[in-house]
Design an enzyme around this catalytic site. Structure first.
Site, PDB file in Angstrom:
ATOM      1  N   ASP A 109      15.598  -9.723 100.108  1.00  0.00           N
ATOM      2  CA  ASP A 109      14.195  -9.321  99.969  1.00  0.00           C
ATOM      3  C   ASP A 109      14.115  -7.908  99.393  1.00  0.00           C
ATOM      4  OD1 ASP A 109      14.937  -7.825 102.175  1.00  0.00           O
ATOM      5  OD2 ASP A 109      13.617  -8.858 103.582  1.00  0.00           O
ATOM      6  N   ARG A 165      17.898  -2.192 111.937  1.00  0.00           N
ATOM      7  CA  ARG A 165      16.583  -2.609 112.446  1.00  0.00           C
ATOM      8  C   ARG A 165      16.541  -4.121 112.699  1.00  0.00           C
ATOM      9  NH1 ARG A 165      12.116  -3.657 109.505  1.00  0.00           N
ATOM     10  NH2 ARG A 165      10.094  -3.444 110.513  1.00  0.00           N
ATOM     11  N   LEU A 198      18.325  -8.954 104.380  1.00  0.00           N
ATOM     12  CA  LEU A 198      16.926  -9.043 104.816  1.00  0.00           C
ATOM     13  C   LEU A 198      16.569  -7.767 105.572  1.00  0.00           C
ATOM     14  CD1 LEU A 198      16.926 -12.681 106.289  1.00  0.00           C
ATOM     15  CD2 LEU A 198      15.906 -11.984 104.108  1.00  0.00           C
ATOM     16  N   HIS A 199      15.443  -7.156 105.204  1.00  0.00           N
ATOM     17  CA  HIS A 199      15.004  -5.989 105.974  1.00  0.00           C
ATOM     18  C   HIS A 199      13.491  -5.814 105.997  1.00  0.00           C
ATOM     19  CE1 HIS A 199      14.753  -4.305 101.932  1.00  0.00           C
ATOM     20  NE2 HIS A 199      13.982  -3.356 102.428  1.00  0.00           N
ATOM     21  N   ARG A 200      12.760  -6.539 105.143  1.00  0.00           N
ATOM     22  CA  ARG A 200      11.317  -6.326 105.074  1.00  0.00           C
ATOM     23  C   ARG A 200      10.614  -6.891 106.307  1.00  0.00           C
ATOM     24  NH1 ARG A 200       9.884  -3.901 100.607  1.00  0.00           N
ATOM     25  NH2 ARG A 200      11.321  -4.021  98.849  1.00  0.00           N
TER      26      ARG A 200
END
Length: 361
Positions: free
Chosen positions: A282, A243, A208-210
């Site tokens: 994602d 992040r 997940l990064h969006r």
């Protein structure tokens, strides 16, 4: 022909590796072609950058612009300023950009303003979601590109709708898949494989990064807790993006199945995907790799710029709600893998086609 190749972020490194191999093959055949590799420094964490150069045998960049992070505008502006100087000092016939990151758009703009031709690899893909920075990068880059190299017929059709001349559009296949095929016999298990008692088919991969999934701490926690429960005893390997890790901070999560690991190098990560039960992500690119490897993929987004991974491949578009993921994952558990195939020209030869075409220009 002198080609300047741009790479800025992890997906770019995977895409340029086979292009460089294809150029070097032509050089060995005594073709008059050379390249200069420029790393913008958009991804500068060792696990997101250096590791990929080492593992994929990408030559050391001729130049590293070292722009690092910042807001969308800060990063784009810094790349443009630095690349303008680079291009003035090292003129070329063509700037080749890949994908849809800030480096792609920024370097395309600089090249065109210096009257240098631009080739865009992975041109024409569209999600229709203007809240995605990548979508804006794609549209701007394609509006000034000279040579368009597409991964699918739908991407080519998108460009025709935008008014691009058909003679400038080249459906060549997918360079990410070139890299996958070139390295499948080199992938290997990560160090934690035995520690976590991983076996083929007994774990799920999560990425997940969006912003829509990770920017709000409480909704991210709810998503992780839902996935943890849904896993039902299967381990969930989560290579956590720096992040995302920063957003979670010191939060004490009571998770039974999710195991946080560092971002993985390409060879370890492809090994993990190839041997997984399923992937929850994602990322658009991962849905391409799972399609070729026949691994069920659940994409936590409301749209995809890679529709062929759904219509032909193994990808299921989920949306961003845990409830929808739970429903679709339960259907998969009940019914098993759906019938899927590999899209046209995803055969490992896209990079060779690209260089052949450019040398005819």
């Amino acid at each position: 022909m002198k080609i300047t190749i741009i790479a800025g972020a992890r997906p770019n490194f995977i895409k340029i590796a086979p292009i460089i191999k294809a150029i070097e093959k032509k050089q060995n055949e005594e073709s008059n072609v050379s390249y200069r590799l420029v790393h913008t420094g958009q991804h500068y964490d060792k696990n997101l950058s250096d590791t990929f150069f080492e593992e994929l045998n990408i030559p050391k960049p001729n130049s590293n612009l070292e722009v690092k992070s910042g807001s969308q505008a800060e990063q784009t502006g810094a790349i443009m300023v630095a690349f303008e100087k680079e291009l003035l000092q090292n003129p070329c016939d063509l700037v080749l950009v890949v994908g849809d990151v800030n480096s792609t758009m920024a370097c395309a703009i600089v090249a065109k303003k210096q009257n240098i031709k631009v080739a865009h690899v992975e041109a024409g893909i569209r999600s229709g979601d203007m809240t995605m920075p990548e979508e804006i990068n794609r549209i701007v880059t394609d509006s000034i590109t000279d040579y368009f190299f597409t991964t699918s017929t739908s991407a080519s059709e998108n460009l025709l709708k935008y008014g691009v001349e058909a003679t400038n559009i080249h459906f060549v296949g997918n360079v990410m898949i070139d890299t996958l095929y070139q390295n499948l016999n080199r992938i290997f298990e990560p160090l934690f494989w035995n520690e976590y008692q991983l076996k083929t088919g007994n774990y799920i991969i999560l990425t997940l990064h969006r912003p829509s999934n990770v920017d709000e701490e409480q909704s991210l926690i709810q998503l992780l807790e839902g996935i943890d429960t849904m896993a039902d005893g299967k381990k969930v390997i989560f290579p956590i993006h720096p992040r995302t890790k920063a957003i979670l901070g010191e939060t004490n999560l009571m998770l039974k199945n999710i195991l946080f690991v560092e971002p993985q190098g390409y060879l370890n990560f492809m090994y993990l995907i190839k041997n997984s039960f399923a992937v929850i992500t994602d990322s658009g690119g991962i849905s391409e790799e799972t399609t070729v490897m026949g691994i069920p993929c659940f994409t936590m987004r409301n749209n995809t710029e890679r529709p062929e991974t759904q219509t032909i491949g193994t990808n299921t578009l989920v949306g961003t709600s845990i409830e929808n993921l739970e429903k679709l994952f339960a259907d998969f558990i009940k019914n098993g893998k759906r019938k899927a195939g590999i899209p046209e020209l995803w055969d490992g030869k896209a990079s060779e086609r690209i260089i052949d075409i450019l040398l005819q220009k």
